[in-house]
Design a protein around this motif. Structure first.
Motif, PDB file in Angstrom:
ATOM      1  N   GLU A 171      15.791  21.243 -10.014  1.00  0.00           N
ATOM      2  CA  GLU A 171      15.105  21.120 -10.837  1.00  0.00           C
ATOM      3  C   GLU A 171      15.463  20.627 -11.783  1.00  0.00           C
ATOM      4  O   GLU A 171      14.702  20.445 -13.134  1.00  0.00           O
ATOM      5  N   PRO A 173      18.326  17.038 -13.434  1.00  0.00           N
ATOM      6  CA  PRO A 173      19.473  16.550 -13.271  1.00  0.00           C
ATOM      7  C   PRO A 173      20.704  17.160 -13.781  1.00  0.00           C
ATOM      8  O   PRO A 173      20.504  18.266 -14.857  1.00  0.00           O
ATOM      9  N   LEU A 218      16.625  18.437  -3.768  1.00  0.00           N
ATOM     10  CA  LEU A 218      16.631  17.217  -4.938  1.00  0.00           C
ATOM     11  C   LEU A 218      15.669  16.385  -4.548  1.00  0.00           C
ATOM     12  O   LEU A 218      15.037  16.098  -6.017  1.00  0.00           O
ATOM     13  N   VAL A 223      14.258  14.736 -10.866  1.00  0.00           N
ATOM     14  CA  VAL A 223      15.532  14.473 -10.783  1.00  0.00           C
ATOM     15  C   VAL A 223      15.950  13.345 -11.524  1.00  0.00           C
ATOM     16  O   VAL A 223      16.836  13.235 -11.418  1.00  0.00           O
ATOM     17  N   THR A 234      24.652  13.099 -11.021  1.00  0.00           N
ATOM     18  CA  THR A 234      23.840  14.847 -10.297  1.00  0.00           C
ATOM     19  C   THR A 234      25.087  14.719  -8.709  1.00  0.00           C
ATOM     20  O   THR A 234      25.642  15.644  -8.324  1.00  0.00           O
ATOM     21  N   HIS A 245      23.945  17.776  -0.115  1.00  0.00           N
ATOM     22  CA  HIS A 245      22.801  17.626  -0.267  1.00  0.00           C
ATOM     23  C   HIS A 245      21.677  16.365  -0.228  1.00  0.00           C
ATOM     24  O   HIS A 245      21.998  15.873   0.438  1.00  0.00           O
ATOM     25  N   ALA A 294      13.789  10.302  -5.545  1.00  0.00           N
ATOM     26  CA  ALA A 294      13.516  11.155  -5.178  1.00  0.00           C
ATOM     27  C   ALA A 294      12.725  11.094  -3.597  1.00  0.00           C
ATOM     28  O   ALA A 294      12.197   9.837  -4.102  1.00  0.00           O
TER      29      ALA A 294
END
Length: 677
Positions: A171, A173, A218, A223, A234, A245, A294
């Motif tokens: 939680e 970046p 993510l 993010v 990220t 991810h 997201a």
């Protein structure tokens, strides 16, 4: 404003010299003294069907043991430690254990066709990690490397590694210059319109991998805190660390793309999304066709993504971010998304965002965790400190065994938990939602066969008792939950060298064996003839409460002189001065080494109050010759439930009638009592 309160008077038969004391003092109870078998851990090794596992090898430190034909084992242990268990054809397991207590071990069969997947809650390495705390230097600086970041997870690393795969909700970046002074204007590289924005160093990605994390979610509302460039940095950092991810990307299609991870010739698909969209912000937190962010949860998109992933993977995991912060029960819209995911074929659905852990249940073939709380986060709210890691063993699209491993967040760092704090986290996991979750002690199990045993207990009128680990109230008593989560027993309750117990102790407040009532340590406060100020002990942070709640502040008093008080300070928020204080003078007693007496203060949370903080306080003598002393143990702040409440959530009971209270144990029992005196 302060007012001195006289606590509820106990029946005359129980009152002992209370005239003018202003406290309720209960009858004597024996001290535990020496605890038997404190140098070993005993238990039974079983598989997911409940059958004993013979010939399992167990290790604690340098000591090893083997389970017998009945699955029983015993192994030396001098302090809280991690136990590792292996057996041919079974998945291995690591869990925290405590000397002098029973610890059953679950080893799942079919290791060649079953995948164990671990889930941790919210993770970040920014903000207060760069600031001094309690006189200590910052945990991280601008020059901190991978090892410095990994050190924050070092105590929990063996549990993160206990799985074929481990996933967390990242939680934050990852980007350069992650810290800024919160007292100064927010730098332009951060999101400008949201209330809170923070970041972590790209070195956190490799630190996660080295700590046992295999895949990262993510799909959350932080993010985008470094805006579009932060999404790019990220993804770049995670790719460099070879960490798959999911849940966010440079556009909506990337955000919804699953992470496919192979283990043992099988494939697990990970999907993630958030209901915290930020559509009222500029920019929103969620991705669009040409906008980074997201994945935004919706039932149609979620079900389509799960079904598509099922065509390429044997198992589908959904990590879903939503709900209300600091609320353990999920909202109806999030639960509807949970149901949509499991209906579409997900094997595990894992919730996040509230920053506190919630209940776990089986829904058909799938396991559903309402909220996994924090794993590594810089929050000071008391309710965020008890937490757990979830492990689910997946086989052919089904969760065949699920367990939790409790841990405590102390100094912003997770530490495997045992004892009363572990029991508190277990009860939240097993008792916050309906279902067949069982108190395994330590931890919670979901999906194992029911093995319940019942027992009735006549509770002494006017006295409060703690429910023993593994037991739950079925009916016949008033039920409550300790809002201090067991930390007021002052025992060593975490694995490792860090002995913090989440209490703030004044300069002359100490934890000492000589002050204990039930085990090895109690609280001792001292003031001498030359002392000029009060000495105190209090939980390190305020406790969240609700106006109108009925609470009882309880403590077992071993010794007290003049000047000893207990109090509750009431607050309208997490910051600011107290609005009022309710105080009781503790009676002068000297119970010696063999007995303690229970004192209680019953209160109702005043209107407009959202936080409380209990204190034990000792004033200095007013002459030049006296010495003041306070010795207490088992301090609890109990929130009482409504009439008829029962179940695994509640750790505290009081007699509500003349009939024996009925208790149920989640397994086979011997002669142990359902309640602890």
């Amino acid at each position: 404003m302060s007012r001195r309160l006289v606590a509820r008077v106990v029946p005359a038969a129980l009152a002992i010299g209370l005239a003018g004391t202003g406290a309720a003092l209960m009858q004597s109870r024996p001290s535990a003294g020496a605890v038997p078998d404190t140098d070993q851990v005993q238990g039974v090794v079983r598989d997911e069907t409940g059958r004993p596992v013979a010939g399992a090898t167990l290790r604690v430190g340098d000591d090893t043991a083997r389970s017998g034909a009945d699955g029983r084992y015993a192994i030396p242990a001098e302090r809280p430690a991690l136990l590792n268990a292996v057996a041919p054809g079974h998945l291995p397991r690591t869990q925290a254990v405590q000397p002098g207590t029973a610890a059953d071990v679950l080893l799942t069969t079919g290791s060649d066709r079953t995948l164990s997947v671990r889930f941790g809650g919210d993770v970040m390495f920014g903000r207060r990690y760069y600031e001094p705390k309690d006189g200590r230097p910052p945990a991280l600086t601008a020059s901190s490397g991978v090892a410095d970041h990994a050190k924050l997870l070092s105590a929990i690393r063996p549990l993160l590694e206990d799985g074929d795969l481990t996933s967390v909700n990242l939680e934050t970046p990852l980007g350069p210059n992650p810290y800024y002074d919160p007292k100064k204007p927010r730098p332009a590289r951060f999101h400008q319109s949201k209330d809170l924005a923070f970041a972590s160093s790209p070195k956190a990605a490799e630190a996660l991998r080295q700590s046992g994390v295999d895949v990262v979610g993510l799909g959350n509302n932080h993010v985008l805190d470094l805006l579009g460039p932060g999404i790019g940095s990220t993804l770049k950092a995670l790719d460099a660390a070879q960490l798959p991810h999911f849940g966010a990307g440079m556009n909506d299609a990337q955000a919804w793309a699953p992470a496919f991870v192979a283990r043992k010739g099988r494939t697990v698909a990970f999907l993630g999304c958030t209901t915290i969209t930020g559509n009222d912000q500029s920019p929103p937190y969620v991705a669009g066709p040409d906008r980074p962010g997201a994945a935004a949860c919706s039932v149609p998109k979620l079900q389509a993504a799960v079904r598509a992933a099922r065509t390429r993977a044997q198992e589908v995991v959904v990590q879903l971010h939503g709900g209300v912060e600091y609320q353990r029960a999920q909202t109806p819209d999030v639960r509807a998304l949970f149901a949509a995911a499991t209906d579409a074929g997900a094997s595990a659905v894992i919730g996040s965002h509230p920053h506190v852990v919630g209940g776990v249940q089986q829904r058909g073939n799938a396991v559903v965790a309402e909220t996994t709380g924090n794993l590594l986060f810089d929050q000071d709210l008391w309710s965020t400190f008890p937490s757990y890691l979830l492990r689910t063993d997946l086989r052919d699209g089904r969760a065949v065994a699920t367990t939790t491993d409790p841990f405590t967040i102390s100094g912003y760092r997770p530490q495997p938990a045992v004892g009363a704090p572990a029991d508190a986290a277990d009860r939240i996991a097993a008792g916050s939602v309906p279902g067949a979750a069982r108190l395994a002690g330590p931890g919670t199990t979901i999906g194992q066969p029911e093995q319940a045993a019942g027992r009735g207990v006549a509770l002494p009128p006017g006295q409060v008792r703690r429910v023993a680990p593994g037991w739950r109230l079925a009916k016949g008593a008033r039920a409550g939950q300790d809002l201090l989560y067991g930390t007021g027993d002052f025992e060593r309750a975490t694995v490792g060298d860090d002995d913090e117990n989440l209490w703030e102790l004044g300069k002359f407040a100490k934890l000492r064996t000589a002050a204990a009532c039930n085990s090895t340590r109690g609280l001792m406060l001292l003031r001498g003839p030359v002392s000029s100020e009060d000495v105190y002990a209090t939980p390190a942070h305020r406790v969240q409460v609700t106006a109108g709640q009925r609470l009882s502040l309880l403590l077992n008093l071993r010794q007290a002189t003049k000047g000893a008080t207990a109090e509750i300070a009431w607050y309208a928020g997490a910051q600011g001065a107290s609005k009022q204080t309710q105080t009781i003078s503790l009676p002068s007693v000297n119970n010696g080494a063999n007995s303690c007496r229970q004192v209680r203060l019953d209160v109702v949370v005043p209107p407009g109050i959202t936080f409380a903080q209990p204190y034990l306080r000792l004033a200095p003598p007013t002459d030049n010759v006296s010495a003041h002393r306070l010795e207490a143990d088992d301090v609890r702040l109990v929130a009482w439930a409504g009439s008829g409440a029962a179940g695994r959530l509640y750790d505290t009971v009081e007699a509500s009638g003349s009939a024996p209270a009925q208790f149920t144990h989640d397994g086979a029992v011997g002669d142990e009592s359902p309640v602890v005196e």
